[in-house]
Design a protein around this motif. Sequence first.
Motif, mmCIF file in Angstrom:
data_model
loop_
_atom_site.group_PDB
_atom_site.id
_atom_site.type_symbol
_atom_site.label_atom_id
_atom_site.label_comp_id
_atom_site.label_asym_id
_atom_site.label_seq_id
_atom_site.Cartn_x
_atom_site.Cartn_y
_atom_site.Cartn_z
ATOM 1 N N ASP A 3 0.817 -1.222 0.000
ATOM 2 C CA ASP A 3 0.000 0.000 0.000
ATOM 3 C C ASP A 3 0.848 1.268 0.000
ATOM 4 O O ASP A 3 0.309 2.363 0.232
ATOM 5 C CB ASP A 3 -0.914 0.010 1.234
ATOM 6 C CG ASP A 3 -1.739 -1.255 1.332
ATOM 7 O OD1 ASP A 3 -2.327 -1.659 0.321
ATOM 8 O OD2 ASP A 3 -1.775 -1.855 2.429
ATOM 9 N N ILE B 100 4.257 4.960 -4.689
ATOM 10 C CA ILE B 100 4.217 6.417 -4.827
ATOM 11 C C ILE B 100 3.984 6.850 -6.268
ATOM 12 O O ILE B 100 3.098 7.647 -6.563
ATOM 13 C CB ILE B 100 5.521 7.047 -4.286
ATOM 14 C CG1 ILE B 100 5.656 6.785 -2.777
ATOM 15 C CG2 ILE B 100 5.563 8.543 -4.581
ATOM 16 C CD1 ILE B 100 6.956 7.283 -2.185
ATOM 17 N N ASP C 283 1.040 2.256 -9.757
ATOM 18 C CA ASP C 283 0.507 1.087 -9.069
ATOM 19 C C ASP C 283 1.555 -0.023 -9.068
ATOM 20 O O ASP C 283 2.266 -0.222 -10.069
ATOM 21 C CB ASP C 283 -0.765 0.589 -9.764
ATOM 22 C CG ASP C 283 -1.925 1.561 -9.581
ATOM 23 O OD1 ASP C 283 -1.883 2.363 -8.621
ATOM 24 O OD2 ASP C 283 -2.856 1.525 -10.408
ATOM 25 N N SER D 144 0.990 0.590 6.608
ATOM 26 C CA SER D 144 0.200 1.483 5.771
ATOM 27 C C SER D 144 -0.920 2.189 6.518
ATOM 28 O O SER D 144 -1.596 3.042 5.942
ATOM 29 C CB SER D 144 -0.404 0.699 4.604
ATOM 30 O OG SER D 144 -1.114 -0.430 5.065
ATOM 31 N N LEU E 50 -5.590 5.651 1.164
ATOM 32 C CA LEU E 50 -4.488 5.277 0.285
ATOM 33 C C LEU E 50 -4.178 6.377 -0.722
ATOM 34 O O LEU E 50 -3.009 6.641 -1.034
ATOM 35 C CB LEU E 50 -4.806 3.969 -0.432
ATOM 36 C CG LEU E 50 -4.912 2.720 0.454
ATOM 37 C CD1 LEU E 50 -5.159 1.478 -0.398
ATOM 38 C CD2 LEU E 50 -3.663 2.544 1.310
ATOM 39 N N ARG E 51 -5.213 7.048 -1.239
ATOM 40 C CA ARG E 51 -4.966 8.164 -2.173
ATOM 41 C C ARG E 51 -4.239 9.306 -1.469
ATOM 42 O O ARG E 51 -3.264 9.864 -1.999
ATOM 43 C CB ARG E 51 -6.287 8.649 -2.760
ATOM 44 C CG ARG E 51 -6.916 7.702 -3.772
ATOM 45 C CD ARG E 51 -8.045 8.392 -4.532
ATOM 46 N NE ARG E 51 -9.153 8.783 -3.651
ATOM 47 C CZ ARG E 51 -10.201 8.013 -3.385
ATOM 48 N NH1 ARG E 51 -10.278 6.790 -3.895
ATOM 49 N NH2 ARG E 51 -11.174 8.445 -2.601
ATOM 50 N N ARG F 235 -0.566 8.268 -0.690
ATOM 51 C CA ARG F 235 0.338 8.310 -1.842
ATOM 52 C C ARG F 235 0.810 9.739 -2.109
ATOM 53 O O ARG F 235 2.005 9.981 -2.339
ATOM 54 C CB ARG F 235 -0.342 7.730 -3.077
ATOM 55 C CG ARG F 235 0.514 7.807 -4.329
ATOM 56 C CD ARG F 235 -0.133 7.149 -5.537
ATOM 57 N NE ARG F 235 -0.142 5.695 -5.401
ATOM 58 C CZ ARG F 235 -0.376 4.859 -6.418
ATOM 59 N NH1 ARG F 235 -0.620 5.331 -7.634
ATOM 60 N NH2 ARG F 235 -0.380 3.563 -6.223
ATOM 61 N N ARG G 253 4.705 11.111 -1.609
ATOM 62 C CA ARG G 253 5.424 11.733 -2.720
ATOM 63 C C ARG G 253 5.999 13.079 -2.291
ATOM 64 O O ARG G 253 7.172 13.397 -2.554
ATOM 65 C CB ARG G 253 4.497 11.908 -3.918
ATOM 66 C CG ARG G 253 5.205 12.522 -5.135
ATOM 67 C CD ARG G 253 4.244 12.740 -6.299
ATOM 68 N NE ARG G 253 3.725 11.466 -6.786
ATOM 69 C CZ ARG G 253 2.460 11.077 -6.694
ATOM 70 N NH1 ARG G 253 1.571 11.885 -6.098
ATOM 71 N NH2 ARG G 253 2.056 9.934 -7.179
ATOM 72 N N GLY H 188 8.548 3.862 -3.994
ATOM 73 C CA GLY H 188 7.560 3.487 -2.995
ATOM 74 C C GLY H 188 8.264 3.155 -1.700
ATOM 75 O O GLY H 188 9.473 3.320 -1.556
#
Length: 465
Positions: A280, A283, A286, A309, A361-362, A365, A369, A394
């Motif tokens: 999970d 970055i 997928d 995560s 999760l969105r 990410r 980043r 990631g």
Amino acid sequence: MNDDNAAGRVIQDLRAVAGAAAPGTRLPTVRELTARHQASPITVTRAIRALAAEGVLDTQPGRGTFVAARAAAKPASDLSWQSIALGPRPAGEDALQALLAVPRPGAIALSSGYLDEDLQPLGALGAALVRAARQPASWQRGPVEGREDLRAWFARAAGGALRAEDLVICPGGQAALSTAFRALAAPGDTVLVESPTYLGALAAARAAGLRVVPVPADDAGVRPDLLAAALRRTGARLFYCQPLFANPHGATLVPGRRAAVLAEMRAAGAFLLEDDYARDLAIDADPPPPLVADDRDGHVVYLRSLTKSAAPGLRVAAIGARGPAGARLRAARVLDDFFVTGPLQQAALDFVTSPAWPRHLRALRAALRTRRDALLDAVRRHLPALDPPSVPRGGLHAWLRLPDGTDDVAVTTAAAALHVVVFPGRPWYAAEPDAPHLRLTFAAAPPALLDEGVHRLAQALRSTA
């Protein structure tokens, strides 16, 4: 915050009074302390309870609060006999304890393996746990292998190669690792590991009495040719691997090597323990499917945790395999702790099957980043010679190569003196390291602190040059 300060003042005052008074002395009433410290009765009562829990005060309902009797001094104990009875200390304990140590207040943590509190979905987790706690069924004894619906979720997330009945729920990934090493190998057996690799896996394997042999990895993951040579030379039947964003170096096993690694495991009749901790934490894109999704004949033992995560306190993981290996894992878990607490399992299932999970999760990410880029920008600004050749795609960490001859442990010590916590590369190797490194975590602090932390690290490096 004001209540905390007021409670601290009351505690400090009462501690001083109790230290100077004889046991049994009556202390001021709650009303008197409220007026003296301009604090609420609730704050004063909380302070009294805290000192009573320490044994400083003795609260007697209906009579008041008194200085507690002091415990009589006990003669010094001679515990030296324990060193003989216990024998040698297991290797790797010191490094693992140092990694998990809570940084001192005010220190900038660039070493944690967990998300910063600001990145954790604490509201959604708290609501899920409240709902779970209100369900009487969640407090009852469930299947020892864990809730079937939660195991089914992990099975689907693994690509469908495993079924719910192949998996067992564990209290975190570290517990799952310990179970796997004990269930799949016997003391004295050899286990192969990537080099470098997760030091918690090294500690768990050694605690299980296994002989740990490293297999070099590069930016494309473990090298299949060297893996084949190690399998032939050692006769090992177990290989621990992190194919996705490997901790600490961040490499992902490239497509051209995936089939080759699985082919080598089939040819050797061996198991590959896939630690999918970073599923999970992608970055830039997928992630590829786990290796277990391409495993036809049950050579891959799969492990995935929610802790990295979500939050450190969500200690829920799953490990599984097909056939007799899965049965061994399930039997070993029963011996350890029967089952994972029901409310935590229910809360985890509630969370990962709700709209809050994809939202988290969105957001995660995007935040990872931003923090990764901030850390790398800080390295380029303050330590340009250490700019890593590849950007982590990631995970949570950056793996920095230090100049030859640098003592990574000395750098870590010097950085700690400047109140920045980093972790040396040496403990991540099963044998001699190929070069000095530092592992920096970009998920444990906001961008401004990342820049300040790297600035202090640069000072530490100059002081040890």
